[in-house]
Design a protein around this motif. Structure first.
Motif, mmCIF file in Angstrom:
data_model
loop_
_atom_site.group_PDB
_atom_site.id
_atom_site.type_symbol
_atom_site.label_atom_id
_atom_site.label_comp_id
_atom_site.label_asym_id
_atom_site.label_seq_id
_atom_site.Cartn_x
_atom_site.Cartn_y
_atom_site.Cartn_z
ATOM 1 N N TYR A 1 0.833 -1.206 0.000
ATOM 2 C CA TYR A 1 0.000 0.000 0.000
ATOM 3 C C TYR A 1 0.867 1.255 0.000
ATOM 4 N N CYS B 1 -10.596 -6.488 -1.632
ATOM 5 C CA CYS B 1 -9.839 -6.858 -0.428
ATOM 6 C C CYS B 1 -10.664 -7.775 0.472
ATOM 7 N N ARG C 1 -4.598 -4.384 -2.189
ATOM 8 C CA ARG C 1 -4.091 -3.279 -1.368
ATOM 9 C C ARG C 1 -3.200 -2.350 -2.190
#
Length: 495
Positions: free
Chosen positions: A51, A89, A102
């Motif tokens: 991320y 997700c 992510r």
């Protein structure tokens, strides 16, 4: 924009900013549960690293894209991608699927954060801008305060999937609101895209994140050194490319403007000076002050609360008076003083003492946290607003990433080097220390104090460098009139 339309826009941008900021903090408390259910504990860190890497890499690209085609389309596309990634997700069946989703979330979150700030810059005058950027910037400290607790509650009562799915109803509402509130802002035309610079920057960021991820692992020590070497080479290549590119990804030529150079330096100081240490504060107080995990979280909460209050206060004051330089000077001074006090504090004091001191550090940082973005935007040409906004955010994130890795290494090696032979650093947990003899607790507390004191002092030095950068800011007031998109000036600051 009319006042009611501007208020509607700010509500829309704030809603999206809170969603993006919460997505970064709410996941932390569910990671262990997610890793256990998906059976991939070793890959747990990549849920965060992927991320962060995607968000950092895309900042300059998204900034350039927003300048070319207009921020509205990039903002709405990022919001749709964010919702799709959130849904994916929750449905992930294994860790690779979750990490991939992510990464998309990180990419879209960068677009939401950056385009929100760019849209504010395009629809407000320089004088109005600090107030509205401070309101949107409040999403980050709010997310730090409530995100971990909210994530834990959702995981315990609804299941970890809802940590991601909770974004959907709020995100859809934010999307409908954004379709109405976000105006159509024209771009500045298609320009040659800096492919070579993008590739060099991507290589540098991937290598940097891998290097700081592996730096504390003895097995991957050689790989970490190699990754740092690749980072240095790639960054050198990136700067050479940017200096020669017709339309650089990051317009380095604008750093000849002292306002932009000083603003970028101040933004980096925020990442280096405060964001880097916040993650280690609970460990310090659990070991040095012998508090529980729950109680140790009060100090970072006090820090973030101080940041939130001063961020909103200075945004309002600057928009009212137009004077900004005093806050950029006073903020680093207060933070530097607070960190010097932290370095000198003996262990064993009541916990409210370091809470007050760290709240002052947060207040000092919050005084110029959103303000520097408004200052740099006001000094940049209108056609480069997105790129320069991306640059200010980028140096902050990179500064926090590198400083966090360095501090982690200093703490790890420092504690291990000072521990007596009877104690093993690998098994030294707060629970073990709290159940040990009084002599052992006192020894460990002293070791942690001796290791953290130079860390606090070094961060104070970083803030002193911030004072020097702030002094370089030209004196003046933010203008009351909007900048002209047709004939932008690199110095829209009225004396």
């Amino acid at each position: 924009m009319s006042p009611w339309r501007l208020r509607l826009l700010i509500v829309s941008l704030l809603t999206v900013a809170i969603l993006g900021a919460l997505d970064h903090t709410i996941v932390s408390t569910s990671l262990a549960t997610v890793a256990g259910e998906l059976g991939a504990l070793a890959q747990m860190g990549w849920v965060v690293v992927g991320y962060m890497l995607a968000s950092t890499m895309l900042l300059p690209v998204i900034g350039k894209l927003g300048d070319a085609v207009g921020p509205r389309g990039v903002f709405l596309t990022s919001l749709v991608l964010f919702l799709v990634a959130s849904l994916t997700c929750g449905f992930a069946q294994d860790m690779p699927q979750l990490i991939a989703a992510r990464i998309v979330q990180g990419m879209s979150s960068a677009g939401l954060q950056l385009m929100s700030q760019t849209i504010v810059a395009r629809v407000t005058t320089p004088r109005e801008r600090p107030r509205y950027l401070a309101i949107i910037g409040a999403a980050f400290p709010v997310a730090i305060l409530v995100g971990p607790v909210l994530g834990g509650l959702i995981t315990d009562y609804w299941g970890w999937q809802w940590v991601f799915w909770i974004n959907i109803p709020f995100g859809v509402g934010a999307l409908l609101l954004a379709l109405v509130a976000v105006p159509r802002l024209p771009g500045f035309g298609r320009r040659p895209f800096d492919v070579a610079g993008s590739v060099a920057f991507a290589v540098a960021m991937v290598a940097l994140v891998l290097a700081v991820t592996w730096v504390g692992d003895p097995v991957r020590a050689a790989a970490s050194v190699t990754a740092f070497a690749v980072t240095i080479v790639a960054l050198a290549a990136f700067f050479l490319i940017e200096l020669r590119a017709r339309e650089p990804l990051i317009p380095l030529r604008l750093f000849s403007n002292p306002t932009i150079a000083a603003g970028a330096a101040l933004s980096a100081i925020i990442g280096i000076g405060l964001f880097s240490i916040t993650a280690y504060l609970p460990t310090y107080f659990q070991m040095a002050y012998r508090t529980s995990a729950t109680v140790s979280g009060l100090v970072p909460i006090a820090t973030v609360f101080g940041m939130l209050v001063s961020n909103l206060a200075t945004g309002w004051l600057v928009s009212r008076t137009g004077h900004y330089r005093i806050y950029c000077i006073a903020g680093p001074v207060v933070s530097a003083a607070g960190l010097i006090v932290m370095a000198a504090l003996p262990v064993g004091l009541p916990l409210w003492v370091p809470m007050v001191v760290m709240a002052l550090v947060g207040m000092g940082t919050g005084a110029f946290m959103s303000l520097v973005i408004a200052i740099v935007q006001s000094a940049a040409p209108a056609r480069d607003t997105g790129s320069m906004t991306a640059t200010v955010n980028l140096v902050r994130q990179v500064g926090a990433t590198v400083a966090t890795a360095i501090i982690g290494g200093v703490i790890g090696f420092g504690v291990a080097g000072l521990l007596p032979a009877s104690l093993d650093a690998a098994t030294l947990t707060p629970q073990f220390v709290h159940s040990a003899s009084e002599a052992v607790q006192a020894a460990v507390a002293g070791i942690y104090r001796d290791v953290f004191a130079p860390v606090f002092a070094s961060l104070a030095v970083a803030y002193v460098a911030g004072v020097i950068a702030a002094v370089m800011l030209p004196a003046g007031r933010l203008a009351d009139e909007p900048e002209s998109a047709a004939a932008p000036s690199t110095e829209p600051l009225n004396a």
